[in-house]
Design a protein around this motif. Structure first.
Motif, PDB file in Angstrom:
ATOM      1  N   THR A 134      94.863 -30.208  73.563  1.00 10.62           N
ATOM      2  CA  THR A 134      94.189 -30.666  72.357  1.00 10.62           C
ATOM      3  C   THR A 134      92.897 -31.365  72.749  1.00 10.62           C
ATOM      4  N   PRO A 135      91.832 -31.244  71.938  1.00 13.16           N
ATOM      5  CA  PRO A 135      91.701 -30.346  70.786  1.00 13.16           C
ATOM      6  C   PRO A 135      91.403 -28.921  71.223  1.00 13.16           C
ATOM      7  N   ARG A 136      91.618 -27.956  70.323  1.00 11.25           N
ATOM      8  CA  ARG A 136      91.320 -26.561  70.608  1.00 11.25           C
ATOM      9  C   ARG A 136      89.815 -26.377  70.778  1.00 11.25           C
ATOM     10  N   LEU A 137      89.446 -25.384  71.573  1.00  4.99           N
ATOM     11  CA  LEU A 137      88.023 -25.151  71.784  1.00  4.99           C
ATOM     12  C   LEU A 137      87.629 -23.728  71.418  1.00  4.99           C
ATOM     13  N   ILE A 192      81.972 -27.434  71.314  1.00  5.62           N
ATOM     14  CA  ILE A 192      83.004 -26.421  71.549  1.00  5.62           C
ATOM     15  C   ILE A 192      84.271 -26.712  70.746  1.00  5.62           C
ATOM     16  N   PHE A 193      84.435 -27.953  70.305  1.00  5.36           N
ATOM     17  CA  PHE A 193      85.637 -28.311  69.549  1.00  5.36           C
ATOM     18  C   PHE A 193      85.433 -28.196  68.038  1.00  5.36           C
ATOM     19  N   ILE A 194      84.310 -27.642  67.624  1.00  2.38           N
ATOM     20  CA  ILE A 194      84.045 -27.367  66.212  1.00  2.38           C
ATOM     21  C   ILE A 194      84.086 -25.852  66.037  1.00  2.38           C
ATOM     22  N   ASP A 195      85.065 -25.338  65.294  1.00  4.44           N
ATOM     23  CA  ASP A 195      85.139 -23.886  65.157  1.00  4.44           C
ATOM     24  C   ASP A 195      84.124 -23.395  64.130  1.00  4.44           C
ATOM     25  N   ASP A 196      83.957 -22.085  64.083  1.00  2.00           N
ATOM     26  CA  ASP A 196      82.894 -21.502  63.255  1.00  2.00           C
ATOM     27  C   ASP A 196      83.070 -21.826  61.778  1.00  2.00           C
ATOM     28  N   GLU A 197      84.303 -21.947  61.305  1.00  2.00           N
ATOM     29  CA  GLU A 197      84.551 -22.234  59.892  1.00  2.00           C
ATOM     30  C   GLU A 197      84.086 -23.631  59.500  1.00  2.00           C
ATOM     31  N   GLU A 198      83.904 -24.505  60.486  1.00  2.00           N
ATOM     32  CA  GLU A 198      83.481 -25.874  60.205  1.00  2.00           C
ATOM     33  C   GLU A 198      81.957 -26.052  60.295  1.00  2.00           C
ATOM     34  N   ASP A 199      81.240 -24.963  60.456  1.00  2.00           N
ATOM     35  CA  ASP A 199      79.771 -24.961  60.456  1.00  2.00           C
ATOM     36  C   ASP A 199      79.185 -25.860  61.540  1.00  2.00           C
ATOM     37  N   PRO A 200      79.419 -25.526  62.809  1.00  2.00           N
ATOM     38  CA  PRO A 200      78.871 -26.363  63.886  1.00  2.00           C
ATOM     39  C   PRO A 200      77.349 -26.433  63.878  1.00  2.00           C
ATOM     40  N   TYR A 201      76.691 -25.330  63.499  1.00  4.31           N
ATOM     41  CA  TYR A 201      75.226 -25.338  63.477  1.00  4.31           C
ATOM     42  C   TYR A 201      74.709 -26.276  62.396  1.00  4.31           C
ATOM     43  N   PRO A 212      76.095 -17.052  75.377  1.00  7.58           N
ATOM     44  CA  PRO A 212      74.873 -17.835  75.583  1.00  7.58           C
ATOM     45  C   PRO A 212      73.897 -17.775  74.414  1.00  7.58           C
ATOM     46  N   GLU A 213      73.754 -16.605  73.785  1.00  8.03           N
ATOM     47  CA  GLU A 213      72.807 -16.506  72.674  1.00  8.03           C
ATOM     48  C   GLU A 213      73.252 -17.340  71.475  1.00  8.03           C
ATOM     49  N   ALA A 214      74.562 -17.517  71.298  1.00 14.27           N
ATOM     50  CA  ALA A 214      75.058 -18.370  70.216  1.00 14.27           C
ATOM     51  C   ALA A 214      74.829 -19.840  70.543  1.00 14.27           C
ATOM     52  N   VAL A 215      74.903 -20.198  71.819  1.00 12.16           N
ATOM     53  CA  VAL A 215      74.595 -21.568  72.221  1.00 12.16           C
ATOM     54  C   VAL A 215      73.112 -21.851  71.980  1.00 12.16           C
TER      55      VAL A 215
END
Length: 272
Positions: free
Chosen positions: A218-221, A167-176, A226-229
């Motif tokens: 901190t940190p931002r989340l 949850i602390f990795i935003d989409d721009e950082e490519d969590p997948y 659910p489908e993205a998880v």
């Protein structure tokens, strides 16, 4: 001053007591004592916005225990890479695993100085097994794998635990991509255990609590539906009952009633 004392002093200097931090608030909600006044105040405010938030912490901890017990007893896993450890509390990963298989080996990874200071003092192994504690960020995949290989044998199955940390990795950082790179390094028979706060239409007050946290803590989340998880388990064999509320993943029912749902979803997947 010994090396251990010097390390502890260094970690203490990194602790920010003026801004609430998620690991300390989580500890507060679990009934621990490793938090500061700023964390208690923020935790209380979040609980005002979403009164059930304390159930998330308990549900996540119980999910961890059930998942680890399954992996040890049913899947024969004896190695665990637990990233985003959080502050030590009851039934930590190595305690659950080594209770069933004393030779289990666990590497804890976190980049919060208070977590690391407590982990090195409290998360000690059985004589048959091993624990290690790495000061690393989830984003540093190669460094984590290289350092964890000192304790873990990556030619044998490993359980990768990512509870409440992606949850602390935003989409721009490519969590997948981060999760795929970690799982790619693990052999067939390895497992992914992951939990994640979700956007849920039946729990709109969760969104307000998240907005408060991102404005003050901190940190931002990043919340995800659910489908993205579930996407984090792409390419893995997802164990029943799939990605569900953590409270409902193979619960140990005592009265036959289905546990109350929380907006924290989790699942367990096996690498082919």
């Amino acid at each position: 001053m010994t090396d251990a004392e010097d390390l502890a002093a260094t970690l203490r200097r990194r602790i920010n007591t003026l801004q609430p931090h998620t690991a300390r608030i989580w500890n507060y909600w679990l009934g621990g004592g490793d938090y500061y006044e700023v964390d208690r105040a923020a935790g209380d405010r979040i609980r005002e916005l979403h009164p059930d938030i304390g159930e998330y912490a308990r549900a996540d901890r119980l999910f961890l225990g059930r998942a680890v017990r399954h992996l040890v007893a049913e899947a024969g896993i004896r190695q665990f890479l637990d990233i985003g450890t959080g502050l030590p509390t009851a039934d930590n990963t190595h305690e659950v695993a080594q209770r069933l298989a004393p030779a289990s080996r666990v590497v804890y990874v976190d980049n919060d100085p208070l977590v690391l200071a407590h982990a090195r003092a409290l998360l000690t192994s059985t004589s048959q097994g091993a624990t290690d504690h790495l000061d690393e960020d989830l984003r540093n995949v190669e460094q984590i794998l290289q350092r964890a290989a000192v304790t873990l044998d990556f030619t044998r199955p490993v359980a990768l635990l990512l509870l409440g940390v992606v949850i602390f990795i935003d989409d721009e950082e490519d969590p997948y991509g981060i999760v795929r790179r970690l799982m790619h390094a693990l052999p067939s028979g390895s497992h992914l255990v992951l939990s994640h706060t979700v956007v849920h239409p039946s729990m709109p007050d969760v969104d307000e609590a998240v907005r408060f946290w991102n404005a003050h803590g901190t940190p931002r989340l990043t919340q995800r539906p659910p489908e993205a998880v579930a996407r984090f388990f792409d390419g893995l064999d997802l164990l029943e009952p799939g990605v569900v509320s953590c409270s409902r993943w193979r619960p140990e029912r005592t009265n036959g009633a289905e546990p109350r749902q929380v907006a924290l979803y989790g699942g367990v997947g096996r690498k082919r």
